[in-house]
Design a protein around this motif. Structure first.
Motif, PDB file in Angstrom:
ATOM      1  N   PRO A  19       3.456   2.356  -3.629  1.00 45.49           N
ATOM      2  CA  PRO A  19       2.800   3.051  -4.759  1.00 45.49           C
ATOM      3  C   PRO A  19       2.263   4.422  -4.354  1.00 45.49           C
ATOM      4  N   ALA A  20       1.725   4.518  -3.135  1.00 49.48           N
ATOM      5  CA  ALA A  20       1.174   5.795  -2.695  1.00 49.48           C
ATOM      6  C   ALA A  20       2.267   6.850  -2.606  1.00 49.48           C
TER       7      ALA A  20
ATOM      8  N   TYR B 201       4.983   6.889  -4.336  1.00 52.86           N
ATOM      9  CA  TYR B 201       5.340   7.195  -5.722  1.00 52.86           C
ATOM     10  C   TYR B 201       4.394   8.256  -6.278  1.00 52.86           C
ATOM     11  N   ALA B 202       3.090   8.091  -6.006  1.00 51.42           N
ATOM     12  CA  ALA B 202       2.109   9.083  -6.451  1.00 51.42           C
ATOM     13  C   ALA B 202       2.381  10.434  -5.797  1.00 51.42           C
ATOM     14  N   LEU B 203       2.725  10.412  -4.510  1.00 49.80           N
ATOM     15  CA  LEU B 203       2.933  11.660  -3.775  1.00 49.80           C
ATOM     16  C   LEU B 203       4.219  12.357  -4.189  1.00 49.80           C
ATOM     17  N   ALA B 204       5.309  11.608  -4.255  1.00 50.88           N
ATOM     18  CA  ALA B 204       6.616  12.250  -4.391  1.00 50.88           C
ATOM     19  C   ALA B 204       7.031  12.427  -5.845  1.00 50.88           C
TER      20      ALA B 204
ATOM     21  N   ILE C 115       0.822  -1.213   0.000  1.00 55.92           N
ATOM     22  CA  ILE C 115       0.000   0.000   0.000  1.00 55.92           C
ATOM     23  C   ILE C 115       0.855   1.261   0.000  1.00 55.92           C
TER      24      ILE C 115
ATOM     25  N   VAL D 135       4.506   5.345   4.363  1.00 53.25           N
ATOM     26  CA  VAL D 135       4.278   6.300   3.264  1.00 53.25           C
ATOM     27  C   VAL D 135       5.190   7.512   3.437  1.00 53.25           C
ATOM     28  N   LEU D 136       5.272   8.026   4.669  1.00 57.48           N
ATOM     29  CA  LEU D 136       6.096   9.212   4.900  1.00 57.48           C
ATOM     30  C   LEU D 136       7.569   8.904   4.666  1.00 57.48           C
TER      31      LEU D 136
ATOM     32  N   LEU E  80       0.817  13.972  -7.053  1.00 61.55           N
ATOM     33  CA  LEU E  80      -0.602  13.774  -6.769  1.00 61.55           C
ATOM     34  C   LEU E  80      -1.247  15.065  -6.290  1.00 61.55           C
TER      35      LEU E  80
ATOM     36  N   LEU F 280      -2.921  15.012   1.992  1.00 61.79           N
ATOM     37  CA  LEU F 280      -2.767  13.598   2.304  1.00 61.79           C
ATOM     38  C   LEU F 280      -1.630  13.392   3.302  1.00 61.79           C
TER      39      LEU F 280
ATOM     40  N   LEU G 163       4.735  11.502  -8.902  1.00 61.62           N
ATOM     41  CA  LEU G 163       3.672  11.807  -9.862  1.00 61.62           C
ATOM     42  C   LEU G 163       2.900  13.072  -9.498  1.00 61.62           C
TER      43      LEU G 163
END
Lengths: 271, 328
Positions: free
Chosen positions: A85-86, A88-91, A82, A149-150, A95, A101, A93
């Motif tokens: 990928p998240a 990757y989206a944040l840093a 989880i 995630v962080l 997002l 978030l 792509l």
């Protein structure tokens, strides 16, 4: 700092010995005969070590150790699946709403586990997920996911953009860039995340004692707790189980100390 | 500043210091290419598992928790799902309960005394280990052990060490002519006992963070001060302490938020007793919901929500402080 005085080393050893005394004591008690534990002045050294505590621990707690291992590994898999990928989206792509978030993830880490436990209990009662290993894996992962995630996104933000752009120029899809370029670069972050997700799940007591109280498969922390409740005379067996339960932490500290240190300092953005 | 050290210890391939995760957005926005809707959807796709996860496993349990606190749940209605709506009645019950003032004072004492000692000892040790001497890295690593042990392990070890009749602590106290202290079973000492165990648990975290903070103070500052004739004591109070302030503030705040939610240590050692002697808000909530044969979820949820509010207030201060340092 240029000279290296021996007295500092000596003092450091003394400090460490004082700090680790409870750990030593746990080992000492685990090797002491049950009848000797009832003496009013306990013996400082296991002069006459007995392994009866360990025999009892292994004969009774082996299934719980297996359960905890399974829960720990499941929690690692879920957390990485989880969080990476998240991040990757944040840093990478960019997002939309990423800032909010991130903020939510910081807030999520402030919620007391007892509150989460009640919420999960109320939900699991309906879904019949109480006393299930899967239910515990999900609950335990809530501690690790925001942290992961962080940690991932901090690292990924430092990856040179040129690398990502070059991969895209070569025709790699977003998914291909993620799995072939970004994830391999994140190896160290993944190890830190995995290490902590495993240790937190392995050590969890609150979720285990609320969501898995009477299950067929109980984790080792609950095994120790029920041990304490059932036979208060067999403290050598309790401490032997505690020593065994500490082994993953000890092993990980020896083989992966660098990742432990990385995780603790990232702890400044964690809880 | 603390996250940059992650890069150092984690050996980032490029060695660049990434921005703090609290606010990495502005930098990225500036670099952004022309916005394309396709890439927007890709980003959402990658974040979707997390968003779903947060909704199902964070928002929903929290929502259930609020709902629990606003209804009168009994064991029966818990299973049947038909509790009566009572508004804020449960909160009123909690605030007027006999245990409330005790739990509030205990929570304040437990958190503040714990983090004060953790910080002071942690800073002392960080200063000590800052100088490179033989074995310093190994010893510092060993200091992490208490932090990595499962809480049930350390708590039950402390419980046995503090045992009235057979514990090593009392054995030492009596060897020096003291009287037997009923650490965990006397209302006078139970809170002290759990605070001692909790201080021990928190030292490694404080040591590692503050040590990382000390590493970031450039050595030249000290050299200049030494040339000007500053004593080690002056160097500490005039240089180290002020320059370490941001790291200290974060350490203390995180320590506070973390200590506020501690249940395991207290529950395993004393279950909040004897009576309510070592009862904190978190332990009270746990006891109401899961600690007795009669689960009482509604007041437990109300106490839990109160804890969230307290944690959030300090959490906002934390985020505020991080933001303001990033600007400066």
């Amino acid at each position: 700092m240029t000279d290296r005085p021996w007295w500092k080393t000596a003092l450091g050893v003394v400090f460490t010995a004082v700090m680790l005394f409870p750990v030593y004591w746990m080992v000492n008690v685990s090797l002491t005969d049950a009848s000797d534990l009832r003496r009013s002045s306990p013996s400082w050294f296991p002069a006459d070590p007995t392994f009866e505590g360990y025999t009892a621990a292994f004969s009774q707690q082996l299934p719980s150790l297996g359960t905890s291992l399974g829960i720990g590994l499941g929690c690692v898999a879920l957390t990485v699946a989880i969080a990476a990928p998240a991040a990757y989206a944040l840093a990478i792509l960019n997002l939309k709403g990423g800032r909010s978030l991130n903020f939510l993830l910081l807030v999520a880490q402030m919620i007391p586990a007892v509150v989460m436990a009640m919420g999960f209990y109320a939900i699991y009662v309906r879904l019949g997920l109480l006393n299930s290993v899967w239910g515990l894996i999900v609950a335990d992962s809530t501690v690790a996911v925001p942290f992961a995630v962080l940690l991932y996104s901090t690292f990924m933000a430092g990856i040179p953009r040129e690398l990502v752009h070059a991969a895209r120029m070569d025709g790699a899809s977003a998914w291909g860039t993620f799995t072939k370029v970004v994830l391999p670069l994140c190896r160290n972050s993944t190890l830190t995340v995995a290490l902590f997700a495993f240790l937190w799940a392995w050590s969890d007591f609150i979720f285990a004692s609320t969501l898995s109280r009477s299950g067929e498969y109980i984790p080792i922390t609950l095994g120790i707790y029920q041990y304490i409740g059932n036979n208060t005379t067999q403290w050598n067996a309790i401490m032997a189980t505690a020593v065994i339960a500490s082994l993953p932490a000890a092993i990980l500290l020896v083989v992966a100390q660098r990742y432990v240190a990385a995780g603790v300092t990232a702890g400044a953005v964690k809880d | 500043m603390t996250t940059t050290s992650v890069h150092r210890t984690g050996r980032a391939s490029d060695g660049a210091a990434g921005p703090r995760p609290a606010a990495p957005a502005p930098e990225r926005r500036a670099r952004k290419r022309a916005p394309g809707s396709a890439s927007t959807w890709t980003a959402i796709g990658f974040a979707a598992p997390l968003l779903a996860y947060l909704a199902v496993f964070y928002a929903y349990p929290l929502w259930r928790n609020i709902e629990l606190s606003l209804h009168d749940y009994t064991v029966r209605s818990f299973v049947l799902g038909d509790p009566a709506f009572v508004g804020f009645e449960k909160y009123a019950e909690v605030f007027t309960a006999n245990a409330f003032p005790t739990a509030l004072v205990n929570t304040a004492l437990f958190t503040l005394v714990s983090i004060a000692f953790q910080y002071a000892i942690g800073l002392g040790l960080a200063r000590f280990f800052h100088a490179n001497f033989r074995l310093s890295a190994v010893l510092r690593a060993l200091f992490l052990v208490p932090w990595l042990l499962p809480l049930i392990v350390s708590s039950s070890t402390w419980a046995w060490m503090l045992n009235s009749d057979h514990g090593i602590v009392n054995s030492v106290v009596q060897a020096f002519g003291g009287e037997q202290i009923n650490w965990l079973t006397s209302p006078d000492t139970a809170l002290t006992a759990v605070i001692i165990a909790n201080i021990w648990l928190g030292i490694p975290f404080n040591l590692v963070i503050l040590h990382a903070g000390l590493q970031q103070i450039p050595g030249e500052v000290y050299e200049a001060a030494a040339l000007d004739g500053a004593s080690p004591r002056q160097q500490f109070w005039r240089i180290t302490f002020p320059l370490l302030r941001p790291v200290s503030a974060i350490t203390l705040l995180l320590g506070f938020i973390y200590t506020l939610k501690v249940v395991d240590v207290i529950w395993i050692m004393t279950t909040g007793g004897p009576g309510n002697a070592s009862l904190t808000l978190a332990v009270w909530s746990y006891r109401e919901a899961f600690g007795t044969g009669q689960p009482d979820f509604s007041p437990a949820a109300a106490i839990g929500n109160l804890l969230i509010v307290i944690a959030l207030v300090f959490g906002f201060i934390h985020v505020r402080m991080q933001r303001s340092w990033e600007k400066s």
